[in-house]
Design a protein around this motif. Structure first.
Motif, short mmCIF file in Angstrom:
data_model
loop_
_atom_site.label_atom_id
_atom_site.label_comp_id
_atom_site.label_asym_id
_atom_site.label_seq_id
_atom_site.Cartn_x
_atom_site.Cartn_y
_atom_site.Cartn_z
N ILE A 37 0.85 -1.19 0.00
CA ILE A 37 0.00 0.00 0.00
C ILE A 37 0.89 1.25 0.00
CG2 ILE A 37 -1.89 1.22 1.14
CD1 ILE A 37 -2.59 -1.66 0.17
N ILE A 38 0.73 2.08 -1.02
CA ILE A 38 1.51 3.32 -1.14
C ILE A 38 0.77 4.47 -0.47
CG2 ILE A 38 2.43 5.02 -2.77
CD1 ILE A 38 2.69 2.68 -4.77
N ARG A 39 -0.53 4.56 -0.72
CA ARG A 39 -1.32 5.69 -0.21
C ARG A 39 -2.75 5.21 0.03
NH1 ARG A 39 -4.05 10.17 -3.18
NH2 ARG A 39 -3.52 8.98 -5.03
N GLY A 40 -3.37 5.76 1.07
CA GLY A 40 -4.76 5.42 1.39
C GLY A 40 -4.85 4.27 2.36
N LYS A 41 -6.05 3.75 2.49
CA LYS A 41 -6.27 2.58 3.35
C LYS A 41 -7.40 1.75 2.75
CE LYS A 41 -9.49 4.63 6.66
NZ LYS A 41 -9.82 4.77 8.07
N CYS A 42 -7.46 0.49 3.18
CA CYS A 42 -8.48 -0.41 2.66
C CYS A 42 -8.72 -1.54 3.65
CB CYS A 42 -8.06 -0.99 1.31
SG CYS A 42 -6.62 -2.07 1.38
N ILE A 43 -9.81 -2.23 3.43
CA ILE A 43 -10.08 -3.48 4.12
C ILE A 43 -9.71 -4.60 3.16
CG2 ILE A 43 -11.86 -4.99 5.14
CD1 ILE A 43 -11.38 -2.48 6.78
N ALA A 44 -8.85 -5.51 3.61
CA ALA A 44 -8.48 -6.69 2.83
C ALA A 44 -9.13 -7.90 3.48
CB ALA A 44 -6.97 -6.85 2.78
#
Length: 103
Positions: A37-44
């Motif tokens: 992940i370079i930028r941002g966020k997420c749910i994996a």
């Protein structure tokens, strides 16, 4: 997209962007997948576990593991994806939803 071969193995890597609320729907495939992940966020969501990833995080997804990514941040999600090539490059959709329990 870049391709590299070493000892008979071919890899591909590319930079991917997903808008806020963007989803890579639940699926699986025969190849390995690594995400940085370079930028941002997420749910994996991987198999039956879900976790939040943010800038600087890395995840390895084994072959045939069902998985989904959800951009739950307020900015675009930007990540590098690295895969290996297999004889079968099909992406198989899975009729399953991401679990709400983030670990």
């Amino acid at each position: 997209m870049a391709y590299h071969g070493q000892a008979g193995k071919i890899l591909c890597h590319e930079k991917i962007y997903y808008k806020t609320n963007g989803i890579i729907q639940m699926h699986y495939h025969d190849y390995y997948e690594s995400l940085y992940i370079i930028r941002g966020k997420c749910i994996a969501c991987v198999n039956n576990d879900s976790m939040e990833l943010k800038s600087g995080d890395f995840i390895f997804i084994d072959s045939r593991f069902k998985h989904e990514l959800i951009n739950n941040g307020s900015e675009d999600l930007e990540f590098i994806c690295v895969i290996n090539y297999t004889k079968n490059m099909d992406i198989i959709p899975v009729n399953d939803e991401c679990r709400d329990n983030v670990i």
